[in-house]
Design an enzyme around this catalytic site. Structure first.
Site, PDB file in Angstrom:
ATOM      1  N   LYS A 153       0.832  -1.201   0.000  1.00 25.59           N
ATOM      2  CA  LYS A 153       0.000   0.000   0.000  1.00 25.59           C
ATOM      3  C   LYS A 153       0.862   1.243   0.000  1.00 25.59           C
ATOM      4  O   LYS A 153       1.882   1.295   0.679  1.00 25.59           O
ATOM      5  CB  LYS A 153      -0.881  -0.019   1.267  1.00 25.59           C
ATOM      6  CG  LYS A 153      -1.601   1.253   1.569  1.00 25.59           C
ATOM      7  CD  LYS A 153      -3.099   1.059   1.696  1.00 25.59           C
ATOM      8  CE  LYS A 153      -3.878   2.342   1.530  1.00 25.59           C
ATOM      9  NZ  LYS A 153      -3.642   3.023   0.234  1.00 25.59           N
ATOM     10  N   LYS A 179       6.585   2.189   7.643  1.00 21.41           N
ATOM     11  CA  LYS A 179       5.528   3.033   8.202  1.00 21.41           C
ATOM     12  C   LYS A 179       4.331   2.192   8.647  1.00 21.41           C
ATOM     13  O   LYS A 179       3.852   2.310   9.769  1.00 21.41           O
ATOM     14  CB  LYS A 179       5.092   3.996   7.089  1.00 21.41           C
ATOM     15  CG  LYS A 179       4.681   5.353   7.528  1.00 21.41           C
ATOM     16  CD  LYS A 179       4.198   6.161   6.328  1.00 21.41           C
ATOM     17  CE  LYS A 179       5.308   6.747   5.490  1.00 21.41           C
ATOM     18  NZ  LYS A 179       4.794   7.699   4.464  1.00 21.41           N
ATOM     19  N   LYS A 225       4.623   2.019  -3.669  1.00 23.53           N
ATOM     20  CA  LYS A 225       4.632   3.437  -4.068  1.00 23.53           C
ATOM     21  C   LYS A 225       4.651   3.524  -5.578  1.00 23.53           C
ATOM     22  O   LYS A 225       5.232   2.662  -6.249  1.00 23.53           O
ATOM     23  CB  LYS A 225       5.868   4.136  -3.506  1.00 23.53           C
ATOM     24  CG  LYS A 225       5.786   5.649  -3.526  1.00 23.53           C
ATOM     25  CD  LYS A 225       4.722   6.152  -2.562  1.00 23.53           C
ATOM     26  CE  LYS A 225       5.101   7.392  -1.847  1.00 23.53           C
ATOM     27  NZ  LYS A 225       4.501   7.528  -0.537  1.00 23.53           N
ATOM     28  N   ASN A 280      -1.402  19.458   0.565  1.00 22.18           N
ATOM     29  CA  ASN A 280      -2.357  18.868   1.505  1.00 22.18           C
ATOM     30  C   ASN A 280      -1.758  18.746   2.901  1.00 22.18           C
ATOM     31  O   ASN A 280      -2.323  19.202   3.892  1.00 22.18           O
ATOM     32  CB  ASN A 280      -2.824  17.503   0.979  1.00 22.18           C
ATOM     33  CG  ASN A 280      -3.621  16.748   2.036  1.00 22.18           C
ATOM     34  OD1 ASN A 280      -3.065  16.048   2.879  1.00 22.18           O
ATOM     35  ND2 ASN A 280      -4.927  16.926   2.045  1.00 22.18           N
ATOM     36  N   SER A 295      -5.979   5.733   5.560  1.00 21.74           N
ATOM     37  CA  SER A 295      -6.192   4.969   4.320  1.00 21.74           C
ATOM     38  C   SER A 295      -6.557   3.522   4.658  1.00 21.74           C
ATOM     39  O   SER A 295      -7.421   2.919   4.017  1.00 21.74           O
ATOM     40  CB  SER A 295      -4.925   4.956   3.479  1.00 21.74           C
ATOM     41  OG  SER A 295      -4.898   6.074   2.618  1.00 21.74           O
ATOM     42  N   ASP A 349      -0.406  11.019  -3.124  1.00 25.87           N
ATOM     43  CA  ASP A 349       0.909  11.425  -2.613  1.00 25.87           C
ATOM     44  C   ASP A 349       1.159  12.831  -3.195  1.00 25.87           C
ATOM     45  O   ASP A 349       0.192  13.545  -3.501  1.00 25.87           O
ATOM     46  CB  ASP A 349       1.970  10.396  -3.031  1.00 25.87           C
ATOM     47  CG  ASP A 349       3.257  10.514  -2.220  1.00 25.87           C
ATOM     48  OD1 ASP A 349       3.280  10.067  -1.071  1.00 25.87           O
ATOM     49  OD2 ASP A 349       4.244  11.082  -2.724  1.00 25.87           O
ATOM     50  N   THR A 360      -3.039  13.068   7.361  1.00 30.38           N
ATOM     51  CA  THR A 360      -1.582  13.142   7.484  1.00 30.38           C
ATOM     52  C   THR A 360      -1.201  14.318   8.378  1.00 30.38           C
ATOM     53  O   THR A 360      -0.416  14.170   9.325  1.00 30.38           O
ATOM     54  CB  THR A 360      -0.911  13.232   6.101  1.00 30.38           C
ATOM     55  OG1 THR A 360      -1.478  12.226   5.261  1.00 30.38           O
ATOM     56  CG2 THR A 360       0.587  13.012   6.197  1.00 30.38           C
TER      57      THR A 360
HETATM   58  N1  GLU Z   1       1.274   8.895   0.270  1.00 30.81           N
HETATM   59  C1  GLU Z   1       1.037   8.788   1.673  1.00 30.81           C
HETATM   60  C2  GLU Z   1       2.301   8.359   2.394  1.00 30.81           C
HETATM   61  O1  GLU Z   1       3.403   8.589   1.946  1.00 30.81           O
HETATM   62  C3  GLU Z   1      -0.187   7.947   2.012  1.00 30.81           C
HETATM   63  C4  GLU Z   1      -0.167   6.541   1.537  1.00 30.81           C
HETATM   64  C5  GLU Z   1      -1.511   5.833   1.676  1.00 30.81           C
HETATM   65  O2  GLU Z   1      -2.442   6.453   2.134  1.00 30.81           O
HETATM   66  O3  GLU Z   1      -1.577   4.662   1.311  1.00 30.81           O
HETATM   67  O4  GLU Z   1       2.262   7.853   3.488  1.00 30.81           O
END
Ligand code: GLU
Length: 433
Positions: A82, A106, A118, A233, A361, A158, A202
């Site tokens: 994810k 993470k 990613k 954002n 998410s 992102d 976030t």
């Molecule tokens: N792009 C965000 C991050 O770097 C969120 C990723 C997501 O929600 O899956 O954590």
């Protein structure tokens, strides 16, 4: 028992500002600190799958431009991979690989049943018309469709992508599959299966970690000052929640420039100004300053909320903040980190600081799977619990091992990933000391 030895890998000795080299070096160090075999490093150092796609798009001029995109899936031992999709001219394959490894860590730190992924497209979306952007978004999702899905790999927003882009992407995927599959992607508009609180998540998570870091460092947030790099954002939501806690946000920046007001910016007003389509540099109730002047401002909290490598050997020496909260992914280089540490700055590492996004998410995905939706209060409360718990897990790891917060965060994440590797039989007893 055979002593565990670590060979030197040439490519990680010469780390520059390549995030993939940086993350590999940090992984290796943390694996060593945990007294685990180098075999674990060899499993984790490469994403399990990386796809490069070509994205021909007919521009409004009639010309066809062929963009390049990537999707990296690091490891799925804890669950489906994810992570977000970024649209940025600086995207490259190594960057996307590094970002997917950070996503694995993470999710593991937050104890989410997910792995890391990613994606990215090399493009400056500001140069595209809305129709061109929609075409590119749909083409990208078509091209990565064979390797994604709600039980496989779940994209999200992102840098430079938002709920509208997610809406186009989920629509394209649904068309291809022939029915609605909202859980294939998160960060969607609420009306088509997005979660309450995802847009703010976030920034909300960043501010939860700042609040806890302030307790640890004895800073009173009421009247404390902050500067933020980036007003997308994450940056804008972080400003909003800091302001609500009584922090004086004195400076913010975006790609066009920075603004500064010693007495503190009126954040609600600035947010409405920006939401109305204006640039922050057009805001007249503050002084415009060059972007690089942001780093040296006399503030208590500095929040990099843009892209990688911003705090480095050039910018770190002038930073005066006591807390650096890494809202962006990979904003600090190893050199920058060393300099901040020497000054005694409390760094909240990215893989902890900005994990609120993927956490909500995950909640979005859970709601999609059960087709039952929570109220915002419930989402925020669940986010708060997870962020606070993870913050103190990392802090305890730091204190027990006398290491820095970044290494502690890597170690908390790695421990969980390694448990899964063990449970699946990928590693043997001899891989542990
Ligand atoms: N792009 C965000 C991050 O770097 C969120 C990723 C997501 O929600 O899956 O954590």
């Amino acid at each position: 028992m055979k002593p565990i030895t670590y060979k030197v890998e040439a490519d990680i000795l010469t780390h520059d500002k390549n995030p993939y080299q940086i993350v590999k070096e940090l992984l290796r160090d943390s694996i060593k600190e945990l007294n685990l075999s180098e075999n674990i490093y060899h499993i984790l150092k490469k994403p399990m799958r990386v796809l490069e796609v070509s994205l021909p798009v007919r521009m409004d001029s009639g010309e066809i431009r062929n963009f390049t995109g990537y999707r990296s899936q690091h490891l799925d031992v804890l669950g489906p991979t994810k992570g977000g999709i970024r649209f940025h001219p600086g995207v490259n394959c190594d960057e996307v690989k590094a970002l997917s490894i950070w996503m694995s860590l993470k999710s593991a730190i937050l104890d989410l049943p997910l792995g890391g992924g990613k994606g990215g497209v090399i493009v400056d979306p500001a140069e595209l018309s809305e129709r061109e952007l929609e075409e590119l978004s749909r083409t990208y999702i078509r091209k990565i469709t064979p390797i994604i899905g709600p039980q496989k790999d779940i994209p999200a927003p992102d840098v430079n992508t938002n709920p509208q882009v997610m809406g186009w992407m989920v629509d394209e995927y649904d068309k291809l599959r022939g029915y609605n599959i909202p859980g294939m992607l998160t960060g969607k508009p609420i009306v088509i299966g997005g979660s309450q609180g995802r847009l703010e998540a976030t920034g909300r998570g960043v501010v939860i970690t700042i609040r806890e870091a302030a307790k640890v460092t004895g800073i009173n947030l009421r009247g404390a000052t902050a500067a933020l790099q980036g007003f997308g954002n994450v940056g804008s939501m972080t400003a909003k929640f800091l302001d609500e806690l009584g922090v004086k946000v004195v400076a913010v920046s975006d790609v066009h420039g920075a603004i500064y007001a010693q007495e503190g910016l009126n954040i609600p007003e600035l947010l409405s100004f920006v939401n109305a389509g204006n640039r922050i540099t057009e805001y007249t109730k503050a002084q415009t300053i060059p972007n690089e002047d942001l780093f040296g401002l006399p503030v208590d909290i500095f929040v990099p909320a843009a892209i990688e490598n911003q705090i480095n050997e050039y910018t770190a020496p002038v930073i005066q903040a006591k807390i650096v909260a890494e809202a962006a992914n990979g904003p600090t280089t190893p050199d920058g980190n060393k300099i901040l540490e020497k000054k005694g700055v409390f760094i909240i590492p990215d893989i902890l600081c900005n994990a609120g996004g993927v956490t909500v998410s995950y909640f979005e995905w859970v709601q999609n799977e059960m087709n039952y939706y929570w109220k915002e209060k419930e989402v925020n409360q669940k986010l708060e619990e997870r962020m606070v718990e993870s913050f103190y897990q990392v802090l305890t790891m730091r204190e027990n091992n006398q290491i820095n917060m970044r290494k502690a965060a890597y170690m908390v994440g790695l421990k969980r990933i390694v448990e899964a590797l063990k449970a699946r039989g990928w590693v043997k007893r001899t891989d542990f000391s």
